[in-house]
Design a protein around this motif. Structure first.
Motif, mmCIF file in Angstrom:
data_model
loop_
_atom_site.group_PDB
_atom_site.id
_atom_site.type_symbol
_atom_site.label_atom_id
_atom_site.label_comp_id
_atom_site.label_asym_id
_atom_site.label_seq_id
_atom_site.Cartn_x
_atom_site.Cartn_y
_atom_site.Cartn_z
ATOM 1 N N VAL A 165 0.860 -1.185 0.000
ATOM 2 C CA VAL A 165 0.000 0.000 0.000
ATOM 3 C C VAL A 165 0.895 1.234 0.000
ATOM 4 O O VAL A 165 1.721 1.415 0.907
ATOM 5 N N SER A 166 0.723 2.074 -1.019
ATOM 6 C CA SER A 166 1.441 3.350 -1.084
ATOM 7 C C SER A 166 0.535 4.444 -0.546
ATOM 8 O O SER A 166 -0.652 4.491 -0.872
ATOM 9 N N ARG A 167 1.091 5.321 0.256
ATOM 10 C CA ARG A 167 0.300 6.378 0.906
ATOM 11 C C ARG A 167 1.169 7.605 1.099
ATOM 12 O O ARG A 167 2.389 7.563 0.911
ATOM 13 N N TYR A 226 -4.043 7.056 7.655
ATOM 14 C CA TYR A 226 -4.010 5.900 6.762
ATOM 15 C C TYR A 226 -2.998 4.863 7.235
ATOM 16 O O TYR A 226 -3.206 3.655 7.042
ATOM 17 N N ALA A 227 -1.899 5.298 7.849
ATOM 18 C CA ALA A 227 -0.926 4.350 8.383
ATOM 19 C C ALA A 227 -1.557 3.475 9.455
ATOM 20 O O ALA A 227 -1.362 2.247 9.486
ATOM 21 N N ILE A 242 -4.060 0.996 7.821
ATOM 22 C CA ILE A 242 -3.387 -0.124 7.144
ATOM 23 C C ILE A 242 -2.870 -1.123 8.161
ATOM 24 O O ILE A 242 -2.962 -2.342 7.956
ATOM 25 N N ARG A 243 -2.311 -0.642 9.276
ATOM 26 C CA ARG A 243 -1.824 -1.557 10.307
ATOM 27 C C ARG A 243 -2.944 -2.413 10.881
ATOM 28 O O ARG A 243 -2.742 -3.595 11.185
ATOM 29 N N GLN A 288 2.867 -4.312 3.118
ATOM 30 C CA GLN A 288 3.972 -3.380 3.304
ATOM 31 C C GLN A 288 3.492 -1.955 3.006
ATOM 32 O O GLN A 288 2.860 -1.723 1.988
ATOM 33 N N GLN A 289 3.845 -1.042 3.885
ATOM 34 C CA GLN A 289 3.493 0.366 3.671
ATOM 35 C C GLN A 289 4.655 1.078 2.996
ATOM 36 O O GLN A 289 5.806 0.919 3.399
ATOM 37 N N THR A 327 5.853 4.898 1.833
ATOM 38 C CA THR A 327 5.636 6.343 1.862
ATOM 39 C C THR A 327 5.925 6.937 0.487
ATOM 40 O O THR A 327 6.910 6.581 -0.156
ATOM 41 N N ASP A 352 8.270 6.683 11.174
ATOM 42 C CA ASP A 352 7.731 5.923 10.042
ATOM 43 C C ASP A 352 8.875 5.310 9.232
ATOM 44 O O ASP A 352 8.848 5.294 8.008
ATOM 45 N N ALA A 371 8.286 2.425 6.481
ATOM 46 C CA ALA A 371 7.664 2.882 5.245
ATOM 47 C C ALA A 371 8.615 3.729 4.414
ATOM 48 O O ALA A 371 8.588 3.676 3.173
#
Length: 549
Positions: free
Chosen positions: A205-207, A213-214, A217-218, A225-226, A228, A489, A492
């Motif tokens: 997931v790109s954010r 949003y973090a 997603i968690r 995988q996050q 950034t 972060d 990410a």
């Protein structure tokens, strides 16, 4: 010579005759479909009666076509079934539909591309008259029943504004197929988490750097995988550099005028006053010569009420200034003067105090108002704080643009700090040289910024820790705050260095969403907005194997 015309209206449909009436072509046909009961599925062989359906079909030579389809009504042989009779099904149209499946698909296509009213006007011109409500109903009904054709693996999540600064929604984009997956009406942890739980196959997931949003997603996709977004990382770095340059240059983001600018600004005002005075004298001369006021009006172009006032006066009256309102800093002049004399000369602090006293104007209006006082003060009194902070070198001086003579603003300095030397224009290169000579902290920040840009492209996340350590030793407070947020972060950010994915596709889809939202005016509810954001092949699905009505 007689020719046979074969018209294909669908499987099992036999044309009996074609009539041309005022409303267009009317095709009378007999259909033979499936005779299974929709309630119990038992096939019937006992006819009850005949049923006629009128279906809109594709036009012939620009003339609307209606199919008068005769279907059999059958009795259900299952005594336990609640249905006693039913009409046989055909593959040409959905049950209870008023048009064939191929016409419904064209209506959805026009609604998806052009919207309701525009689509209805185009369809009417193509001899398929349809109301705009029908166009929107077809589009929204199909979008609500649509499903993903393939499992979603790599997604981008970003927010978009219903009303900027107040209400926001969420958009999810499939980065592999470059299509919109869903549009959510709200921006919250709960809604995003619920949506992610319904798609357990998501791997990446790109954010942006939004903590909301973090967290979603968690909780909703802990296996993913996050990543950034790299653009937002560079943007946050630019904002940190801009804050530092504001501290260095000692003003809140507005360029100071060079010396001698007051005379330049006063010259056009003086010329305007002299021209108005000459016109006043000319009016008196014409009136003394016996010319009527109406003739003076035609000669000078002035209004009658102005001329009547001027001929009664011996001296030119001063211009009337409108009474100050809550949007004007002049309404709070006494308070501002009191704060200024007390030593409070920071624009941000003054704006904060005025907001609590009812000021509704803009920040730039306030800065322009106090700039007149700032120019009257000596250079050393322009400092916002009484003593320099321990993080700001004492050797800092103002950076002056060698071309214009104006002080380089913090925003321009921050943008130039992130721009590589090979991409600088000759004029930008002169500004960078002036900034380096005037500000030692700019030299340090530019070196760190170039290292960070290279780090984002290096595919080596091990270098990130070294960069963070250099920032810590640089003793520049805004950059240290930026590095602190990176450490929160860190996973990410490392994935942003190693992974090729970013939120660029989501940003592009948001631009498209804004265009659609503005063209649809008040009809742009989330349901319709979602239906138009979906790709047409995504929307064009069938429901339980049958075409949409």
């Amino acid at each position: 010579m007689r020719k046979k015309i074969h018209l294909a209206f669908g499987l099992g449909i036999a044309v009996e005759k074609i009539d041309h009436r005022e409303e267009g072509w009317v095709v009378s046909a007999l259909a033979s479909g499936t005779r299974s009961c929709p309630g119990c599925g038992v096939v019937s062989t006992r006819r009850h009666s005949w049923h006629v359906r009128h279906l809109q079909d594709l036009p012939i030579q620009g003339i609307p076509v209606t199919i008068a389809l005769q279907l059999g009504r059958w009795r259900c042989r299952n005594e336990s079934c609640s249905r006693k009779t039913f009409v046989e099904k055909i593959s040409t149209a959905f049950p209870f539909a008023r048009r064939t499946a191929r016409v419904g698909e064209i209506i959805r296509l026009f609604g998806h591309a052009a919207g309701g009213r525009v689509g209805a006007r185009l369809l009417d011109r193509l001899a398929m008259p349809t109301s705009h409500n029908t166009v929107l109903r077809h589009l929204k009904r199909h979008a609500s029943a649509s499903k993903l054709k393939a499992p979603l693996r790599i997604a981008a999540i970003d927010d978009w504004s219903w009303r900027r600064g107040e209400t926001y929604g969420t958009i999810i984009v499939d980065l592999e197929r470059r299509t919109v997956v869903d549009v959510l009406p709200v921006r919250s942890v709960e809604s995003t988490e619920h949506w992610l739980r319904q798609h357990p196959g998501i791997e990446i997931v790109s954010r942006d750097r939004c903590g909301l949003y973090a967290q979603a997603i968690r909780q909703g996709a802990p296996q993913a995988q996050q990543v950034t977004d790299r653009f937002h990382l560079l943007q946050n770095l630019r904002e940190a550099i801009e804050r530092q340059m504001e501290r260095v240059s000692r003003f809140a983001g507005r360029s100071l005028l060079p010396a001698g600018s007051d005379a330049k600004r006063e010259a056009p005002r003086q010329a305007s006053r002299e021209a108005r005075l000459a016109l006043f004298q000319n009016v008196h001369e014409l009136h003394s010569a016996g010319m009527p006021i109406t003739a003076i009006k035609d000669k000078t172009g002035l209004a009658l009420h102005t001329l009547r006032q001027w001929v009664r006066l011996d001296d030119l009256p001063a211009r009337r200034h409108p009474a100050p309102t809550a949007r004007s800093p002049a309404s709070f002049k006494d308070f501002l003067k009191q704060q200024w004399e007390a030593g409070n000369r920071c624009g941000r602090h003054l704006l904060h105090d005025l907001r609590h006293r009812g000021y509704t104007g803009s920040r730039s209006h306030l800065y322009h108002f106090i700039a007149e006082w700032r120019r009257l003060e000596p250079d050393e009194s322009r400092n916002i704080k009484a003593s320099p902070t321990p993080h700001t070198p004492l050797a800092e001086t103002k950076a002056i643009d060698p071309v214009t003579g104006w002080q380089i603003s913090p925003k321009v300095a921050a943008v130039l700090c992130l721009k590589p030397t090979r991409l600088l224009t000759p004029r930008q290169a002169l500004k960078v040289k002036a900034l380096k000579q005037a500000s030692p902290s700019f030299v340090t920040m530019r070196a760190l910024a170039m290292r960070f840009r290279g780090l984002m492209r290096s595919k080596e996340p091990s270098k990130l820790e070294k960069w963070l350590e250099k920032v810590r030793h640089a003793a520049i407070l805004p950059l240290q705050q930026f590095a602190k947020t990176l450490r929160r972060d860190l996973a990410a950010v490392r994935n942003a260095i190693t992974q090729p994915w970013s939120s660029g596709q989501a940003e592009g889809q948001i631009n498209r969403l804004k265009t659609l939202k503005r063209t649809m005016y008040g009809r742009a509810g989330n349901e319709l907005l979602r239906a138009r954001m979906m790709p047409f092949d995504f929307v064009n699905e069938t429901v339980n194997g049958m075409p949409d009505p």
